[in-house]
Design a protein around this motif. Sequence first.
Motif, short mmCIF file in Angstrom:
data_model
loop_
_atom_site.label_atom_id
_atom_site.label_comp_id
_atom_site.label_asym_id
_atom_site.label_seq_id
_atom_site.Cartn_x
_atom_site.Cartn_y
_atom_site.Cartn_z
N ALA A 111 0.83 -1.21 0.00
CA ALA A 111 0.00 0.00 0.00
C ALA A 111 0.86 1.26 0.00
N GLU A 112 2.03 1.15 0.60
CA GLU A 112 2.93 2.30 0.68
C GLU A 112 3.86 2.41 -0.52
N ALA A 113 4.30 1.24 -1.05
CA ALA A 113 5.37 1.25 -2.04
C ALA A 113 4.92 1.00 -3.48
N ALA A 114 3.72 0.49 -3.69
CA ALA A 114 3.29 0.13 -5.05
C ALA A 114 3.24 1.35 -5.96
N THR A 115 3.66 1.17 -7.19
CA THR A 115 3.54 2.24 -8.18
C THR A 115 2.10 2.27 -8.70
N GLU A 116 1.75 3.37 -9.34
CA GLU A 116 0.40 3.45 -9.92
C GLU A 116 0.22 2.37 -10.99
N ALA A 117 1.29 2.06 -11.71
CA ALA A 117 1.21 1.01 -12.73
C ALA A 117 0.94 -0.35 -12.09
N GLU A 118 1.57 -0.61 -10.95
CA GLU A 118 1.35 -1.88 -10.26
C GLU A 118 -0.08 -1.99 -9.72
N ILE A 119 -0.59 -0.88 -9.22
CA ILE A 119 -1.97 -0.88 -8.74
C ILE A 119 -2.93 -1.10 -9.90
N LEU A 152 0.74 -8.47 -5.26
CA LEU A 152 0.75 -7.72 -4.01
C LEU A 152 2.06 -7.93 -3.25
N VAL A 153 2.51 -9.18 -3.23
CA VAL A 153 3.77 -9.47 -2.55
C VAL A 153 4.94 -8.79 -3.26
N ALA A 154 4.94 -8.84 -4.59
CA ALA A 154 6.01 -8.21 -5.35
C ALA A 154 6.05 -6.71 -5.12
N ALA A 155 4.87 -6.09 -4.99
CA ALA A 155 4.79 -4.65 -4.79
C ALA A 155 5.34 -4.23 -3.43
N ALA A 156 5.50 -5.17 -2.51
CA ALA A 156 6.07 -4.86 -1.19
C ALA A 156 7.57 -4.61 -1.27
N ARG A 157 8.19 -5.07 -2.35
CA ARG A 157 9.62 -4.85 -2.60
C ARG A 157 10.50 -5.37 -1.46
N ASN A 158 10.33 -6.63 -1.17
CA ASN A 158 11.13 -7.27 -0.13
C ASN A 158 11.47 -8.68 -0.63
N ALA A 159 12.72 -8.89 -1.03
CA ALA A 159 13.12 -10.15 -1.65
C ALA A 159 12.95 -11.34 -0.69
N THR A 160 13.25 -11.11 0.58
CA THR A 160 13.09 -12.20 1.55
C THR A 160 11.63 -12.59 1.68
N LEU A 161 10.76 -11.62 1.74
CA LEU A 161 9.32 -11.88 1.81
C LEU A 161 8.86 -12.66 0.58
N THR A 162 9.31 -12.24 -0.60
CA THR A 162 8.90 -12.91 -1.83
C THR A 162 9.31 -14.37 -1.83
N LEU A 200 -6.07 -1.26 -1.61
CA LEU A 200 -4.80 -0.96 -2.28
C LEU A 200 -4.90 0.36 -3.03
N SER A 201 -6.00 0.56 -3.76
CA SER A 201 -6.18 1.79 -4.53
C SER A 201 -6.18 3.01 -3.64
N ARG A 202 -6.71 2.87 -2.43
CA ARG A 202 -6.74 3.99 -1.47
C ARG A 202 -5.47 4.07 -0.63
N ARG A 203 -4.55 3.13 -0.86
CA ARG A 203 -3.28 3.05 -0.13
C ARG A 203 -3.52 3.02 1.38
N ASP A 204 -4.50 2.24 1.76
CA ASP A 204 -4.83 2.05 3.18
C ASP A 204 -3.98 0.89 3.70
N ALA A 205 -2.81 1.21 4.22
CA ALA A 205 -1.85 0.17 4.63
C ALA A 205 -2.40 -0.72 5.74
N ALA A 206 -2.94 -0.10 6.78
CA ALA A 206 -3.47 -0.89 7.90
C ALA A 206 -4.66 -1.72 7.47
#
Length: 241
Positions: A111-119, A152-162, A200-206
């Motif tokens: 929600a914080e890191a995704a680009t508009e293209a990813e959303i 969604l996981v990829a948009a988090a940008r964390n290789a360990t998480l992926t 996700l569209s509203r970038r509501d992380a919580a």
Amino acid sequence: MSDTLRTARQPEPEAAPAGSPLAAHVVERLRDLIVTEELPPGAPLRERALAERLGVSRTPLRDALKALATEGLVTIEPKRGAVVAPFSEAAVAEKLDVLAALEGFAGERAAEAATEAEIAEVRALHHDLLAAFERRDRTAYFHLNQAIHRALVAAARNATLTALHAQLNSQLYAYRWRGSADLTLWTTAIAEHAQLVDLLSRRDAAGLSAALRAHVGSTWRQLRRKGDAGGIPQAGASVGD
């Protein structure tokens, strides 16, 4: 509604396993047979018969069986050889708890890191998911559902998480495939996906984090309430069965 949900020969894996390209191909073929229960839980995996069925030698087949054993889909037992791993309620519940935590974390970061293209891509995948649902195309639905969660996981940008998510999610393919055989659960999942896209569209992380945690275990909770956790609907079951 009496439509029969379509069975799939190919629930799409997240990534090819390590090893030779041929072994990776055999892993995919065997995973498909196990997930769609052409090879049911507890079935012996006879090397000669499987090698002939898949048109390969025993070496890549053995490598594939070892790879699937690490995913929890196959059990290799002394003297008895390889068998399709039995379904375990406790194991599924345990893995879902961890997967829910991983996806919750992914939602918060995405929600914080995704680009508009990813959303926009997630929205497009959801649109295709709705179309697959309307067609009762279980194969396409399964593929698209997996694609949305991977996005969604990829948009988090964390290789360990992926990496952790891919490993654990592959161990739950069979459960998630079976769970899509019930139209009521399928309909609920569609509504939950719409909520995920909105958050996700509203970038509501919580909100997205909480919704993903709930969504991951939603089918399991409904099956438990219905008393069907130990007998998850089989691939190809008719709506209303």
